[in-house]
Design an enzyme around this catalytic site. Structure first.
Site, PDB file in Angstrom:
ATOM      1  N   PRO A   2     -62.924 -38.928 -65.855  1.00  0.00           N
ATOM      2  CA  PRO A   2     -63.498 -37.758 -65.123  1.00  0.00           C
ATOM      3  C   PRO A   2     -62.399 -36.515 -65.228  1.00  0.00           C
ATOM      4  CG  PRO A   2     -63.199 -39.473 -63.716  1.00  0.00           C
ATOM      5  CD  PRO A   2     -62.178 -39.891 -65.034  1.00  0.00           C
ATOM      6  N   GLU A   3     -63.174 -35.331 -65.851  1.00  0.00           N
ATOM      7  CA  GLU A   3     -62.482 -34.193 -66.087  1.00  0.00           C
ATOM      8  C   GLU A   3     -62.913 -33.222 -64.966  1.00  0.00           C
ATOM      9  OE1 GLU A   3     -60.651 -33.161 -68.689  1.00  0.00           O
ATOM     10  OE2 GLU A   3     -61.097 -34.668 -70.291  1.00  0.00           O
TER      11      GLU A   3
END
Ligand SMILES: [Zn+2]
Length: 268
Positions: A2-3
Site C-alpha cells: 500500500p502506497e
C-alpha cells in the site's frame, strides 16, 4: 504494497463507516503485528467516540473524543475489511461501532502496526517527528530548501521520508517522468523552474491515484469489499522496454537497491 494513495483511499472509506460513531467493542486477536499492540487498547478505545479520520505520510489516523489517536500502518500487505461476513485468520484487529458496523484489520504478512498516541502529542511521536512535509502540501520553494546542497540523486532524495513524507517508488518514478527530470540528477542541482514542474507533477500523480482508488469504493457495500488496493496504469513504472509516448523505450536502472523506470529521451 500500500502506497500513500491506498492509505488515503482507506481512510476515506473508513471515515464513511466510523466517523461520529461510538466504539462498542474492540478485539485484538493477537498481541502484536510488526511490534506489540498497546496493552490498553480496549480500555482506551471501548466507549470512545470516533471524531476524526486522517492521514500522515503512509499512516492512517483515527481520532477519538478521549484525545487519543489510533495510528495504523498497512505495512506490506495490510488492508481494512468493512463488515466482513466472516472473520479470517489474518483479521488481527476488529472494531465494532454502536450501529453494528464492523471493520477488521487484515494483514497476512504482519508488517503493519497499530499504535495509540495522545492526539496532542502526534507531532512528537518518534515515527512522525522526523518526517518531511506531506507531498500533497509541499511547495516548490520548500522542496528547493530541503534539496539545497544535496548531491544524492533526486530519485533517492524524493524517497527520503525526512525530505518529503510518504512518497513511494511508483509515484517518484511517475512524477520525475512527468516533470522531465532524469532520476540520477543530483537533487541540489535542480533549478527552481524545474521544481515548479516537479511539485505539481507529484500532486497530480497522487491525486489521480487517489481518484482511481475512490472509484473502487463503489464496491464498498459488497460483503467482502476490501479497502486499500487498486490497480492503475503507469507511464513508466514497471514498463521496462515498452514504448514511451515519445517513441523511445522505457529503461530500468537500480538506485539504492530499488528499480527506477524512466525514459532517457524525455528525462534530462
Ligand atoms: Zn519518452
Amino acid at each position: 504494497m500500500p502506497e500513500l494513495p491506498e492509505v488515503e483511499t482507506t481512510v476515506r472509506g473508513l471515515e464513511r463507516v466510523l466517523e461520529g460513531h461510538w466504539i462498542a467493542r474492540i478485539e485484538a486477536r493477537r498481541p502484536d503485528l510488526r511490534r506489540a499492540l498497546p496493552v490498553d487498547l480496549g480500555q482506551r478505545l471501548t466507549g470512545a467516540r470516533i471524531t476524526s479520520l486522517g492521514r500522515r505520510a503512509k499512516y492512517g489516523l483515527i481520532g477519538t473524543d478521549r484525545h487519543d489517536t489510533l495510528i495504523f500502518h498497512l505495512g506490506m500487505s495490510g488492508r481494512w475489511r468493512v463488515d466482513p461476513t466472516e472473520i479470517g485468520k489474518h483479521d488481527h484487529f476488529i472494531m465494532e461501532t454502536d450501529d453494528g458496523r464492523r471493520v477488521a484489520l487484515n494483514d497476512p504478512r504482519r508488517f503493519g502496526s497499530l499504535d495509540l498516541v495522545r492526539s496532542d502529542q502526534l507531532a512528537e511521536w518518534p515515527p512522525f517527528a522526523a518526517l518531511g512535509p506531506e507531498p500533497l502540501e509541499v511547495s516548490p520553494e520548500e522542496l528547493k530548501r530541503r534539496l539545497a546542497g544535496r548531491t544524492a540523486s533526486i530519485k533517492l532524495l524524493l524517497l527520503d521520508q525526512g525530505i518529503i513524507a510518504g512518497l513511494g517508488n511508483i509515484y517518484v518514478c511517475e512524477a520525475l517522468y512527468r516533470a522531465g527530470i532524469h532520476p540520477k540528477r543530483p537533487g541540489g542541482s535542480i533549478s527552481m523552474e524545474r521544481l515548479r514542474r516537479l511539485v505539481p507533477a507529484i500532486h497530480d500523480v497522487l491525486a489521480e491515484a487517489i481518484a482511481a482508488g475512490g472509484s473502487t469504493l463503489r464496491d464498498f457495500a459488497s460483503p467482502d469489499g476490501d479497502l486499500g488496493y487498486f490497480s492503475k496504469s503507469f507511464a513508466v513504472y514497471d514498463r521496462e522496454g515498452q514504448p514511451c509516448a515519445c517513441g523511445g523505450r522505457v529503461r530500468r536502472i537500480v538506485q539504492g537497491g530499488r528499480s527506477t523506470f524512466y525514459c532517457p529521451h524525455c528525462q534530462r
